[in-house]
Design a protein around this motif. Structure first.
Motif, short mmCIF file in Angstrom:
data_model
loop_
_atom_site.label_atom_id
_atom_site.label_comp_id
_atom_site.label_asym_id
_atom_site.label_seq_id
_atom_site.Cartn_x
_atom_site.Cartn_y
_atom_site.Cartn_z
N MET A 1 0.92 -1.07 0.01
CA MET A 1 0.02 0.07 -0.30
C MET A 1 0.85 1.20 -0.11
O MET A 1 0.63 2.22 -0.74
N LEU A 2 2.16 1.11 0.74
CA LEU A 2 3.00 2.23 0.90
C LEU A 2 3.67 2.74 -0.64
O LEU A 2 4.00 3.46 -0.90
N GLY A 3 3.63 1.59 -1.48
CA GLY A 3 4.57 1.61 -2.72
C GLY A 3 5.71 1.12 -2.70
O GLY A 3 6.57 0.99 -3.45
N ASP A 4 6.07 0.41 -1.35
CA ASP A 4 7.44 -0.37 -1.25
C ASP A 4 7.21 -1.97 -1.82
O ASP A 4 7.36 -2.69 -1.19
N THR A 5 6.83 -1.94 -3.15
CA THR A 5 6.52 -3.17 -3.51
C THR A 5 7.73 -4.38 -3.40
O THR A 5 7.26 -5.41 -2.98
N GLY A 6 8.82 -3.94 -3.29
CA GLY A 6 10.02 -4.81 -3.03
C GLY A 6 10.13 -5.42 -1.90
O GLY A 6 10.14 -6.75 -1.50
N MET A 7 9.86 -4.36 -0.80
CA MET A 7 9.48 -5.16 0.46
C MET A 7 8.43 -5.93 0.61
O MET A 7 8.47 -6.97 1.37
N GLY A 8 7.22 -5.34 -0.25
CA GLY A 8 6.22 -6.21 0.31
C GLY A 8 6.19 -7.52 -0.29
O GLY A 8 5.68 -8.53 0.37
N VAL A 9 6.88 -7.64 -1.43
CA VAL A 9 7.06 -9.09 -2.02
C VAL A 9 7.91 -9.77 -1.00
O VAL A 9 7.66 -10.80 -0.63
N GLY A 10 9.00 -9.34 -0.32
CA GLY A 10 10.00 -10.03 0.65
C GLY A 10 9.01 -10.38 1.97
O GLY A 10 9.21 -11.65 2.16
N LYS A 11 8.13 -9.51 2.20
CA LYS A 11 7.55 -10.03 3.36
C LYS A 11 6.42 -11.10 3.07
O LYS A 11 5.94 -11.97 3.76
N LEU A 12 5.78 -10.82 1.98
CA LEU A 12 4.84 -11.96 1.45
C LEU A 12 5.43 -13.32 1.11
O LEU A 12 4.82 -14.31 1.94
N ILE A 13 6.45 -13.33 0.62
CA ILE A 13 6.86 -14.98 0.44
C ILE A 13 7.61 -15.43 1.61
O ILE A 13 8.28 -16.44 1.60
N THR A 14 8.12 -14.71 2.50
CA THR A 14 8.70 -15.24 3.85
C THR A 14 7.70 -15.13 5.21
O THR A 14 8.31 -15.11 6.22
N CYS A 15 6.57 -15.23 4.62
CA CYS A 15 5.53 -15.18 5.80
C CYS A 15 5.57 -14.07 6.85
O CYS A 15 5.83 -14.31 8.04
N GLY A 16 6.09 -12.71 6.24
CA GLY A 16 5.94 -11.78 7.04
C GLY A 16 7.16 -11.91 7.92
O GLY A 16 7.39 -11.39 8.99
N GLY A 17 8.42 -12.17 7.11
CA GLY A 17 9.60 -12.34 7.58
C GLY A 17 9.65 -13.21 9.12
O GLY A 17 10.02 -12.77 10.19
N PHE A 18 9.07 -14.46 8.81
CA PHE A 18 8.96 -15.45 9.98
C PHE A 18 8.17 -14.61 11.35
O PHE A 18 8.20 -14.97 12.30
N GLY A 19 7.16 -13.57 10.66
CA GLY A 19 6.43 -13.15 11.65
C GLY A 19 7.34 -11.95 12.64
O GLY A 19 6.51 -11.20 13.19
N ILE A 20 8.72 -11.80 12.50
CA ILE A 20 9.19 -11.04 13.32
C ILE A 20 9.15 -9.70 12.33
O ILE A 20 8.95 -8.51 13.18
N TRP A 21 9.34 -9.48 11.18
CA TRP A 21 9.32 -8.38 10.29
C TRP A 21 7.84 -7.61 10.46
O TRP A 21 7.73 -6.49 10.71
N THR A 22 6.88 -8.55 10.74
CA THR A 22 5.54 -8.07 10.88
C THR A 22 5.63 -7.30 12.23
O THR A 22 4.87 -6.12 12.12
#
Lengths: 112, 137
Positions: free
Chosen positions: A67-88
Motif C-alpha cells: 500500500m505504501l508503494g514499497d513493492t519490493g519489501m512487500g514481496v519480501g514480506k509476502l514470500i517469507t510469511c511476514g519475515g517469519f512474523g518478526i518483520w511483521t
C-alpha cells in the motif's frame, strides 16, 4: 506565499508528517511560488493510522508495504510469511513513521 | 530507499534465511520432515498462508527433488533463486562500492507497480494460496 494559507495547510496536513519536518515544510512553503499552490494543495497523502490498521491486519502478507508503494519489501514480506512474523511485528511499530517519510518524499517531489 | 538501508535489510534477510535453511536441512536429515512451525497465520487460524511450505520446498530442492519442491510450494523455486543470487550481488556491490543492485531493485519495483504486471501476479499468488489451503500444508 501567504503565511496564513501555509498555516492552514500545516493545520490540515500536519498529522501526515514527522514533527521535526513540519517547521522545515512551513519555511519551504512560505518561500514557494504561488503558481505551485494548487499542486501542493491537491496532493493526496496516506494516513499513518490507516496504514497501522492495515499493518495489524494484513502485515503478515506484506499488504501494508504494498500500500505504501514499497513493492519490493512487500514481496519480501509476502514470500517469507511476514519475515517469519518478526518483520511483521517490527513493522507494527515502524509503519507509521515510514508512511510519514513517504508523504514527505511526495511533497518534496512537488517542492523541488 | 537508500543504499545502506536496502543492503542492510538484504544482508539480514540472507543471513537469517541461510540460518533457517541450515536448521531445517539438519532437522529434515535427522528426523523425518518436522521443523518448528513459525507461521503466525497458520498457528492462529489453522489456514496456511501463501508462502507456507516454502521451507520444505527449498529443502526438497537441496535434496534434488524437483517435483516435491513444486508440490510443497512453487514459490520455493523463486526463493531459492533469490537466495542464490542476492549474496553474490551484495558482495560484488559492497566490495566494488557500486550500486547496481539498488538501481535494479528500483527498476523492478517500478515495473511491478504497473497494473498489467501486478494484477496477474496477485492472481497467481492467490491461486497458489488456494492450492495451499486445498493441500492442507
Amino acid at each position: 506565499m501567504d503565511a496564513q494559507k501555509v498555516d492552514m495547510f500545516i493545520m490540515a496536513n500536519g498529522k501526515f508528517f514527522e514533527s521535526h519536518h513540519v517547521m522545515q515544510i512551513r519555511e519551504r512553503l512560505v518561500s514557494l511560488d504561488d503558481s505551485k499552490w494548487v499542486e501542493v494543495q491537491t496532493l493526496q497523502f496516506k494516513d499513518p493510522t490507516t496504514l497501522l490498521i492495515v499493518s495489524l491486519l494484513g502485515g503478515g502478507l506484506g499488504i501494508d508495504r504494498f500500500m505504501l508503494g514499497d513493492t519490493g519489501m512487500g514481496v519480501g514480506k509476502l514470500i517469507t510469511c511476514g519475515g517469519f512474523g518478526i518483520w511483521t511485528i517490527i513493522d507494527w511499530f515502524m509503519i507509521m513513521g515510514a508512511t510519514r517519510e513517504k508523504n514527505m518524499e511526495k511533497l518534496q517531489r512537488v517542492l523541488m | 530507499m537508500s543504499r545502506t538501508k536496502l543492503y542492510t535489510i538484504l544482508s539480514i534477510a540472507c543471513v537469517a534465511g541461510y540460518i533457517w535453511l541450515f536448521y531445517g536441512f539438519q532437522n529434515s536429515a535427522a528426523a523425518g520432515n518436522h521443523t518448528v512451525e513459525v507461521c503466525f497465520i497458520k498457528q492462529a487460524t489453522d489456514i496456511p498462508c501463501p508462502s507456507c511450505g516454502s521451507t520444505r520446498s527449498v529443502n526438497s530442492l537441496l535434496h534434488g527433488d524437483l517435483s516435491s519442491a513444486w508440490f510443497y510450494n512453487p514459490l520455493g523455486y523463486f526463493i531459492a533463486l533469490v537466495m542464490l543470487i542476492t549474496p553474490v550481488w551484495l558482495v560484488y556491490d559492497i566490495s566494488l562500492k557500486k550500486q547496481s543492485l539498488l538501481s535494479f531493485y528500483i527498476q523492478i519495483e517500478a515495473y511491478l507497480n504497473k497494473p498489467r504486471i501486478a494484477i496477474p501476479l496477485v492472481a497467481l499468488v492467490i491461486i497458489n494460496w488456494i492450492w495451499n489451503i486445498i493441500k492442507g500444508l
